[in-house]
Design an enzyme around this catalytic site. Structure first.
Site, mmCIF file in Angstrom:
data_model
loop_
_atom_site.group_PDB
_atom_site.id
_atom_site.type_symbol
_atom_site.label_atom_id
_atom_site.label_comp_id
_atom_site.label_asym_id
_atom_site.label_seq_id
_atom_site.Cartn_x
_atom_site.Cartn_y
_atom_site.Cartn_z
ATOM 1 N N VAL A 536 0.851 -1.182 0.000
ATOM 2 C CA VAL A 536 0.000 0.000 0.000
ATOM 3 C C VAL A 536 0.884 1.229 0.000
ATOM 4 C CG1 VAL A 536 -1.812 1.275 1.211
ATOM 5 C CG2 VAL A 536 -1.780 -1.232 1.302
ATOM 6 N N PHE A 539 0.550 5.899 -4.105
ATOM 7 C CA PHE A 539 0.214 5.642 -5.495
ATOM 8 C C PHE A 539 -1.040 4.797 -5.611
ATOM 9 C CE2 PHE A 539 2.586 2.274 -3.708
ATOM 10 C CZ PHE A 539 1.932 1.142 -4.138
ATOM 11 N N ASN A 541 -2.576 0.640 -4.495
ATOM 12 C CA ASN A 541 -2.300 -0.668 -3.907
ATOM 13 C C ASN A 541 -1.507 -1.560 -4.858
ATOM 14 O OD1 ASN A 541 -3.818 0.080 -1.673
ATOM 15 N ND2 ASN A 541 -5.691 -0.911 -2.414
ATOM 16 N N LYS A 556 0.394 -3.496 -9.734
ATOM 17 C CA LYS A 556 0.340 -2.170 -9.114
ATOM 18 C C LYS A 556 -0.772 -1.361 -9.787
ATOM 19 C CE LYS A 556 4.227 0.009 -8.386
ATOM 20 N NZ LYS A 556 5.445 0.845 -8.587
ATOM 21 N N ASP A 652 16.740 5.944 -4.028
ATOM 22 C CA ASP A 652 16.017 5.462 -2.849
ATOM 23 C C ASP A 652 16.454 4.038 -2.501
ATOM 24 O OD1 ASP A 652 14.306 5.887 -0.731
ATOM 25 O OD2 ASP A 652 12.558 5.097 -1.773
#
Length: 877
Positions: A536, A539, A541, A556, A652
């Site tokens: 979750v 954006f 689920n 997605k 990231d």
């Protein structure tokens, strides 16, 4: 006086000393001459031929021989027979011939023959540039005609030869193929693969370390003439190496064992050229010049314009080489002004394939002197080549001094293709390079132009037929379309749409893979059953789905009302459409229907790496498993940084964005924040985004993103794997909140072993831990320039794994000999590791892990939870 060892040649100081020592009863005149020579040598700078180089790896093998082979240059080749341990082959066939004057080299007396695939494996001491030289000589054999052999040769990553055979038309049947590879792993495998109904053979192999500076990162492109960055991302084959105007140079006279041909057979009109030379000790090497780029004897000889022609400045001296037009080439030109009598008197032009490569070259201005070496690397794109490559020099055709031009040396290097091949159009994994058949360029160009007009026409028609409420709709198509007519920004605040496009359009245009209908997605997810949600985020689920009668996938589904989610979707698909790697999560397909934004990925059944080291009640991973996961992640990041022409910064990197498949193979995920690296710049200026605890402090301060920002984040990942605790944990005492700072304090005290995961105590080889900790510490350097590349990090992790495997094997043998009582009496080391406390693990806050910009980060108290690209066992964002 005879000089026995070639390394003493052209060194007047040594000559003077040997002269004195060998003539103790010399007459006064001879003694005076010797003293004069010695004094002269001390006044002259030393030549590069006397510069020593000690390679970390120096593996020399003669194949199929029963004894050592000594070469005239002093090198000793060992045999691959018996217990050498290099070769894994199903067949053991070797041939030999009687030594004789007809052999071009002592290495040609024996050969190894393979009728099926065979591999030589070599363990290396250090990463970096390595020579690979393969010696082939089709000797006479009663059982095998070696001239009929056809085979391919490759490493784990690079194709060296594809369907190679000895060319019956060439003047010499003795062939040496020479390569320069940037090796990043502690072992290199050399695979020989015969084609069907044929066989392979090899006479000798050289695998030798090369100086790091041999291939600098920067050069020039031929057209347009501009800086060319990233040369050390390629692998190379040396196709030609010429000592222009001088005699051949053998490995006896080259510290790096190179062979330099005389250039005479490559000059098109010898009448236009004249050779010139000076003693090698006249050449003056500056202190900052990479002295082993070429021997002094290369710079001490040259070709200049013939005297009879210097009054006619409208001609050039031309060297012509055969070349493969399917590959880019790097041409290295060596210059040294040994003809001028004064500074700024010689100006000339250099051309490659008829295009100006260097205009008005004034060597004395560049080197601040005469007889000072200079070299230039120029990249020639394959589109500028035919079946040949020419190098030309000629005067400037202006009143600028002497009407002359010179060249001292030429090297022509083939550059690896987009699939890392140096021969043929296919890579090791079977992928085909994007090579251009020049005969179809015009047809392809016309087809593309026609297609573009048709596409634009269709878009215009579709635009005029758009529904009245088009701006109230949200569709995946509008996000995919790179240009939005009349809109100044993407989706105009996430409320723009251009309507749905026909299925399959983007699978071919953008590389999105398979098209799924919305009905297929509904069936795969049981109509988006909430029990199937495995992730979750802002954006939307991520659902666990099943397609094709049992294949599990991660689906997605984007939330069209989330601007951040749409932006990250856009970035994700832009990145994944051009990325394919074993250690990157793969995009399987998409759905563009009913105003939906849906992407389908491979399912990573074992979820994020973090769940296996802390925060979940999962079986603990062994140290070897953790190392293998870190290595896989490093390979994925290394590919991101170097595997594309521009390079990609992930931005990231963390343990929740490293996912594990059924076999615990690590794959990097979540490219929603990724950025293309800036070509020709050291950084990308951008608002700070990422996750607290992993953020590069230099990026945070300066808002300048580089690939070294990923390296810093990966250093934190390494510490998580070792210490089994979050990057940030505000529930701990203040000095322990930040993992990177806390662990480095213990590392500097030499007590890092005190805070490792208790499950690892007693199972880690101290040397493996030391190498791993050194890698993490280097990643966490304050300044990006002090951090290693991901390739260097990968090398250190591979080495740490080798140390651990050797330790585990030895320990297993010892434990089998110990009694149960002795095992029970073994001491254990307690650990103050805070994250080992389950109560601490469950107190980590949940919520958004990223700041959208610098202000968000400054106002965010904590982040450290799951991200939207975690497609299994995710708990929220």
């Amino acid at each position: 006086m005879k000089i026995e060892n070639s390394k003493w040649k052209n060194n007047p100081s040594t000559i003077g000393i040997q002269f004195l020592s060998s003539r103790s009863s010399a007459s006064p005149p001879n003694m005076a001459a010797a003293i004069f020579l010695l004094a002269l040598s001390l006044a002259l700078p030393s030549a590069s031929s006397t510069v020593a180089f000690s390679p970390k790896d120096n593996i020399l093998i003669v194949c199929g021989a029963n004894s050592l082979v000594n070469l005239p240059d002093g090198r000793i080749f060992k045999t691959d027979m018996g217990s050498a341990g290099y070769l894994q082959a199903k067949d053991d066939v070797h041939v030999s011939t009687e030594p004789g004057k007809g052999l071009p080299s002592p290495l040609c007396q024996t050969a190894r023959i393979f009728q099926s695939e065979a591999t030589y494996s070599f363990h290396l001491t250090g990463a970096g540039w390595h020579w690979i030289r393969l010696h082939f000589y089709p000797m006479n054999s009663t059982e095998h005609d070696l001239k009929t052999a056809m085979f391919s040769v490759s490493t784990d990553d690079v194709v060296l030869l594809h369907r190679f055979s000895i060319d019956a038309n060439q003047t010499s049947s003795y062939v040496v193929k020479e390569y320069l590879l940037n090796v990043t792993q502690p072992q290199i495998n050399l695979k020989f693969a015969p084609v069907s109904n044929s066989f392979a053979f090899i006479n000798a192999i050289e695998l030798v370390s090369a100086p790091d500076y041999l291939i600098p990162d920067s050069g020039s492109s031929l057209f347009p003439v501009q800086a060319y960055e990233g040369l050390n991302r390629f692998n190379y084959q040396f196709v030609y190496r010429l000592n222009v105007g001088g005699p051949p140079i053998t490995s006896q006279n080259d510290t790096l064992g190179r062979l330099w041909e005389n250039d005479g057979s490559y000059i098109k009109n010898k009448a236009m050229a004249a050779n010139v030379s000076v003693p090698a000790n006249v050449v003056k090497f500056p202190e900052d010049f990479p002295a082993l780029i070429a021997p002094a004897s290369v710079y001490s000889s040259a070709v200049r314009m013939a005297d009879a022609e210097t009054q006619q400045p409208n001609f050039n001296i031309t060297w012509e080489f055969k070349a493969d037009p399917n590959f880019d080439h790097m041409v290295r030109l060596h210059f040294c002004d040994i003809v001028s009598k004064s500074l700024n008197d010689l100006y000339f032009n250099v051309y490659i394939n008829g295009k100006m490569a260097i205009s008005g070259l004034d060597l004395s201005s560049l080197t601040n002197g005469l007889a000072v070496p200079y070299y230039k690397d120029i990249v020639v794109n394959s589109t500028l080549m035919s079946d040949s490559l020419t190098v030309q020099i000629g005067p400037m055709k202006q009143d600028t001094g002497s009407v002359n031009a010179i060249l001292n040396g030429v090297e022509v290097l083939r550059m690896s293709s987009s699939v890392n091949s140096l021969d043929g159009e296919f890579g090791v994994d079977g992928k085909k390079a994007g090579m251009i058949n020049r005969g179809t360029v015009a047809a392809v160009g016309f087809t593309m132009m026609f297609g573009a007009f048709v596409g634009l026409g269709a878009m215009v028609i579709k635009w005029h037929k758009r529904p009245q409420d088009w701006q109230k709709r949200n569709s995946f198509s509008s996000w995919l379309l790179p240009v939005h007519a009349g809109d100044t920004s993407f989706m105009s605040g996430s409320k723009t749409s251009l309507g749905s496009h026909k299925s399959g359009m983007y699978s071919t245009t953008f590389g999105l893979g398979r098209y799924f209908s919305f009905a297929e997605i509904q069936e795969a997810t049981k109509n988006f059953d909430s029990n199937g949600v495995i992730g979750v985020g802002g954006f939307g689920n991520v659902y666990l789905g099943t397609i094709d009668e049992g294949t599990q996938v991660a689906i997605k589904r984007g939330n069209p009302h989330s601007e951040q989610g749409i932006t990250e979707f856009q970035t994700e698909i832009q990145m994944l459409s051009k990325l394919r790697h074993r250690h990157l999560v793969s995009l399987i397909g998409y759905c563009d229907e009913n105003s939906e934004m849906i992407l389908v990925y491979e399912y990573m059944s074992n979820g994020p790496f973090r769940d296996h080291i802390y925060g979940k009640n999962l079986p603990p991973l062994s140290w070897k498993q953790r190392l293998e996961i870190c290595i896989g992640s490093a390979r994925g990041l290394h590919y991101l940084h170097t595997g594309t022409a521009q390079g990609i910064i992930h931005r990231d990197v963390k343990t929740t964005n490293i996912l594990l498949d059924d076999n615990l193979v690590a794959k990097v995920a979540d490219f929603g924040l990724s950025k293309d690296a800036a070509i020709g710049q050291g950084h990308v200026s951008t608002a700070v985004k990422g996750s607290f605890g992993y953020l590069d402090p230099e990026y945070f301060r300066r808002q300048q993103l580089t690939e070294k920002s990923d390296v810093y984040s990966f250093g934190v990942v390494l510490l998580e794997a070792l210490c089994a605790r979050p990057a940030l944990n505000p529930q701990l005492p203040r000095e322990q909140v930040n993992l990177a700072e806390w662990a480095m304090q213990w590392k500097r005290k030499g007590l890092l072993a005190k805070i490792i995961d208790p499950h690892l105590q007693g199972s880690i080889n101290p040397e493996s831990l030391k190498k791993f900790a050194e890698a993490a510490e280097k990643c966490l350097a304050e300044h990006g320039v002090d951090r290693p590349s991901m390739g260097d990090v990968l090398w250190n992790l591979e080495y740490a794994l080798q140390l651990q495997e050797a330790f585990t094997e030895g320990k297993s043998e010892e434990e089998s000999e110990e009694s149960p009582e002795a095992m029970a009496a073994s001491p254990t080391v307690s650990s103050p590791l805070p994250a080992a406390d389950p109560a601490v693990e469950t107190r980590e806050p949940e919520g958004e892990t990223r700041g959208n910009d610098l202000a968000d980060i400054q106002n965010t108290e904590h982040s450290g939870t799951n991200m939207f690209a975690q497609f299994a066992h995710l708990e929220g964002r």
